[in-house]
Design a protein around this motif. Structure first.
Motif, PDB file in Angstrom:
ATOM      1  N   MET A   1       0.674  -1.065   0.097  1.00 45.28           N
ATOM      2  CA  MET A   1      -0.078   0.370   0.251  1.00 45.28           C
ATOM      3  C   MET A   1       1.218   1.147   0.074  1.00 45.28           C
ATOM      4  O   MET A   1       1.353   1.111  -1.121  1.00 45.28           O
ATOM      5  N   GLY A   2       0.946   2.090   1.159  1.00 45.77           N
ATOM      6  CA  GLY A   2       1.821   3.463   0.702  1.00 45.77           C
ATOM      7  C   GLY A   2       1.336   4.235   0.521  1.00 45.77           C
ATOM      8  O   GLY A   2       0.108   4.506   0.217  1.00 45.77           O
ATOM      9  N   ARG A   3       2.156   4.908  -1.303  1.00 43.87           N
ATOM     10  CA  ARG A   3       1.263   5.572  -1.603  1.00 43.87           C
ATOM     11  C   ARG A   3       0.446   5.397  -2.300  1.00 43.87           C
ATOM     12  O   ARG A   3      -0.582   6.141  -3.300  1.00 43.87           O
ATOM     13  N   ALA A  40     -10.190  11.630  17.581  1.00 43.76           N
ATOM     14  CA  ALA A  40     -11.752  12.104  17.477  1.00 43.76           C
ATOM     15  C   ALA A  40     -11.107  12.947  15.513  1.00 43.76           C
ATOM     16  O   ALA A  40     -11.387  13.123  15.514  1.00 43.76           O
ATOM     17  N   ASP A  41      -9.564  12.573  16.004  1.00 43.72           N
ATOM     18  CA  ASP A  41      -9.492  13.155  14.595  1.00 43.72           C
ATOM     19  C   ASP A  41      -9.501  12.037  13.110  1.00 43.72           C
ATOM     20  O   ASP A  41      -9.874  12.046  12.371  1.00 43.72           O
ATOM     21  N   THR A  42      -9.254  10.561  13.926  1.00 39.53           N
ATOM     22  CA  THR A  42      -9.304  10.052  12.914  1.00 39.53           C
ATOM     23  C   THR A  42     -11.162   9.438  12.203  1.00 39.53           C
ATOM     24  O   THR A  42     -11.204   9.468  11.103  1.00 39.53           O
ATOM     25  N   THR A  66       0.102  10.090   8.405  1.00 49.64           N
ATOM     26  CA  THR A  66      -1.381  10.133   7.819  1.00 49.64           C
ATOM     27  C   THR A  66      -1.391   9.003   7.044  1.00 49.64           C
ATOM     28  O   THR A  66      -2.017   7.713   7.354  1.00 49.64           O
ATOM     29  N   LEU A  67      -0.837   8.503   5.874  1.00 51.73           N
ATOM     30  CA  LEU A  67      -0.407   7.596   5.663  1.00 51.73           C
ATOM     31  C   LEU A  67      -0.761   5.978   6.128  1.00 51.73           C
ATOM     32  O   LEU A  67      -1.301   5.302   5.201  1.00 51.73           O
ATOM     33  N   ALA A  68      -0.115   6.321   6.842  1.00 50.54           N
ATOM     34  CA  ALA A  68       0.499   4.720   7.605  1.00 50.54           C
ATOM     35  C   ALA A  68      -0.981   4.371   8.351  1.00 50.54           C
ATOM     36  O   ALA A  68      -1.656   3.475   8.600  1.00 50.54           O
ATOM     37  N   VAL A  74      -7.308   0.641   6.281  1.00 48.57           N
ATOM     38  CA  VAL A  74      -8.133  -0.572   4.902  1.00 48.57           C
ATOM     39  C   VAL A  74      -7.837  -1.639   5.823  1.00 48.57           C
ATOM     40  O   VAL A  74      -8.615  -2.704   5.391  1.00 48.57           O
ATOM     41  N   GLU A  75      -6.541  -1.912   6.527  1.00 48.38           N
ATOM     42  CA  GLU A  75      -6.503  -3.074   7.050  1.00 48.38           C
ATOM     43  C   GLU A  75      -7.611  -4.387   7.867  1.00 48.38           C
ATOM     44  O   GLU A  75      -8.126  -5.502   7.799  1.00 48.38           O
TER      45      GLU A  75
END
Ligand SMILES: [Mn+2]
Length: 417
Positions: A1-3, A40-42, A66-68, A74-75
């Motif tokens: 995943m990642g980018r 709360a951010d997520t 953030t990407l992680a 997703v996982e």
């Protein structure tokens, strides 16, 4: 995943529901056993992904942290790729009426050694001319347990259990019993989907170090339990004690065509299953041909009654764990008339319970089931003799005694290896 996450169109899993929250955290649930705690951010990020869009559209070029987080969402299945909604799966449903008033299971971690009741109200694999009705089994057995709520000792807090006159001791003493409810089948869905979902639920219980006790359902549900056990054990050897009026080795006419009358053939095909003993089979029966060297014996009530008790005690292997499956029709029809395929000249209830204790002895039992308990007596003859209600009630009481015996076996501490 990642980018690569940046360019996929993602959306929040539509099955998730918000169940509680605080100023700093939100809680989401998809089924009773999965609870997600999010900051709360997520949660704020997710609320922007109710409709599918790419992360690049939403956030531009997010930092790696953030990407992680997005990859993790997703996982976990909280975020999913846009697309047709995944097919609904059967899910465990907690019930008001639980076996012996045991606590419900709402997804909290299970304690190792707990005995977990799972109801499988499923009879889609009961082909004609056999009558369906095994889907009523779990409710009938739970109803029969209602007069026997498990009480804790005032002194120790441990479950006192039920006093058995024959044994002179309390069965289920100290048991950590949990009732996970029923896994109802989805109307119109293929039977294989149901068995797969059942296997996954049982696997989760086994992976927690707990011991499932499955309330069938027609006998095909045992195939799901064996599947779960084989995977939970990482392929280790397994023995089967199969208590049944029938060998359940009817021919498989079409490849993969599993039903309640050939489930032992399917189980015998598993290389991990290295020992099978069938107890209570009588009349004229097929023997599974799939065994190819796997020790197999079918012991009719006549053979069992003539056998030396010490020979019975030494019959099963001592170096492997066992799965015990009980078809209620092993009992004589006068004891358990509410079942699908009656066979005369069966075992008495005390006889069956004594056989279980004798043959299992100190051996390890990892999981068990009781199948083919129907909610009614089929056919005119038994209807007239017992009355529909009375025959089912009698069967429920007999089934409950077998269940208590199985719980007692499952609740024993694991023998030292
Ligand atoms: Mn059977």
């Amino acid at each position: 995943m990642g980018r690569s996450t940046l360019t996929r169109r993602l959306q929040v899993n539509p099955d998730l529901r918000r169940v509680a929250g605080s100023a700093t955290h939100a809680f989401l649930r998809s089924d009773p056993r999965r609870l997600f705690e999010l900051t709360a951010d997520t949660f704020e990020l997710l609320s922007q992904l109710r409709e599918p869009q790419t992360i690049a559209e939403l956030l531009g070029e997010p930092d790696d942290a953030t990407l992680a987080i997005i990859d993790e969402l997703v996982e976990l299945g909280i975020l999913q790729a846009e697309g047709p909604r995944s097919a609904p799966k059967p899910a465990l449903r907690p019930l008001g009426q639980r076996l012996c008033g045991a606590p419900a299971w709402l997804g909290e971690p299970l304690r190792a050694g707990a005995v977990v009741i799972v109801g499988a109200p499923f009879d889609d694999l009961t082909p004609a001319p056999h009558p369906r009705g095994a889907a009523s089994g779990p409710a009938l057995v739970r109803r029969a347990s209602a007069p026997f709520p498990l009480e804790p000792s005032l002194r120790t807090g441990a479950v006192i259990g039920l006093y058995d006159i024959d044994l002179g001791r309390n069965l289920m003493a100290g048991v950590d019993l949990v009732d996970a409810g029923d896994l109802p089948p989805l109307a119109g869905a293929p039977a294989s989907d149901y068995l797969q979902a059942l296997s996954a639920e049982l696997r989760a219980i086994l992976d927690a170090g707990a011991r499932p006790l499955l309330l069938g359902g027609d006998h095909s549900v045992s195939a799901a339990a064996i599947d779960a056990l084989v995977h939970a054990q990482g392929g280790g050897p397994l023995g089967i004690l199969h208590v049944d009026a029938h060998t359940d080795a009817a021919p498989i006419r079409w490849p993969g065509e599993l039903h309640h009358g050939n489930v032992l053939r399917a189980i015998a095909r598993r290389p991990e299953v290295v020992d099978i003993t069938c107890v209570g089979a009588r009349g004229f029966q097929d023997i599974p041909e799939e065994l190819e060297g796997t020790p197999y014996r079918a012991l009719s009530p006549n053979i069992l009654r003539a056998a030396d008790p010490s020979a019975l005690a030494g019959l099963l292997r001592e170096d492997i764990p066992y799965y015990v499956t009980v078809d209620i029709d092993a009992l004589d029809p006068t004891v358990a008339p509410a079942t699908g395929v009656l066979e005369p000249d069966g075992l008495g209830l005390g006889e069956l319970r004594h056989l279980l204790r004798t043959m299992i002895g100190a051996r390890e039992v990892l999981a068990a089931d009781l199948c083919e308990v129907h909610g009614e007596v089929h056919g005119q003859v038994h209807g007239q003799v017992h009355g529909q209600g009375a025959g089912a009630e009698l069967t429920g009481k007999a089934a409950f005694q077998v269940i208590v015996e199985l719980i007692d076996l499952l609740a024993r501490p694991t023998p030292a290896a």
